[in-house]
Design an enzyme around this catalytic site. Structure first.
Site, PDB file in Angstrom:
ATOM      1  N   SER A  23     -62.111  -3.389  -1.935  1.00 52.50           N
ATOM      2  CA  SER A  23     -60.986  -2.729  -1.376  1.00 52.50           C
ATOM      3  C   SER A  23     -60.614  -1.544  -2.463  1.00 52.50           C
ATOM      4  O   SER A  23     -60.862  -1.453  -3.751  1.00 52.50           O
ATOM      5  CB  SER A  23     -59.774  -3.542  -0.840  1.00 52.50           C
ATOM      6  OG  SER A  23     -59.481  -4.315  -2.156  1.00 52.50           O
ATOM      7  N   CYS A  24     -59.730  -0.644  -1.754  1.00 53.75           N
ATOM      8  CA  CYS A  24     -59.280   0.553  -2.445  1.00 53.75           C
ATOM      9  C   CYS A  24     -58.579   0.219  -3.772  1.00 53.75           C
ATOM     10  O   CYS A  24     -57.897  -0.819  -3.680  1.00 53.75           O
ATOM     11  CB  CYS A  24     -58.393   1.413  -1.592  1.00 53.75           C
ATOM     12  SG  CYS A  24     -57.864   2.889  -2.191  1.00 53.75           S
ATOM     13  N   PRO A  25     -58.853   0.728  -4.982  1.00 55.62           N
ATOM     14  CA  PRO A  25     -59.580   2.030  -5.023  1.00 55.62           C
ATOM     15  C   PRO A  25     -61.022   1.745  -5.550  1.00 55.62           C
ATOM     16  O   PRO A  25     -61.816   2.714  -6.057  1.00 55.62           O
ATOM     17  CB  PRO A  25     -58.860   2.810  -6.079  1.00 55.62           C
ATOM     18  CG  PRO A  25     -58.218   1.526  -6.891  1.00 55.62           C
ATOM     19  CD  PRO A  25     -58.082   0.555  -6.096  1.00 55.62           C
TER      20      PRO A  25
END
Length: 85
Positions: A23-25
């Site tokens: 998941s981000c980042p």
């Protein structure tokens, strides 16, 4: 989303980054690291499941001088294609 850029058929990536499940980042951080390993003009394929990558990767390409070639819907994930500038 009508502004999604679909990658053309026949792209041959020099490298494939598996960012599925991240998941981000993290997908973008891994992309930045991986793009440094290929030559200018080569294509990096990023396979991921994070919906934020749809905005993050094209935006990063614009800021960093790489060419965003588009994305393709796969079975359960997306493939994004970046040509190193």
């Amino acid at each position: 989303m009508s502004d999604v850029k679909t990658a053309p058929d026949g792209l041959v990536p020099a490298a494939v980054l598996d960012a599925k499940g991240l998941s981000c980042p993290m997908p973008l951080l891994r992309t930045k690291k991986e793009i440094g390993k290929i030559k200018a003009g080569d294509i990096l394929q990023i396979d991921g499941t994070d919906p934020g990558s749809r905005n993050d990767i094209p935006g990063w390409c614009t800021r960093s001088g790489h060419v965003y070639l588009g994305e393709k819907e796969q079975s359960g994930y997306m493939s994004f294609y970046v040509q190193k500038g």
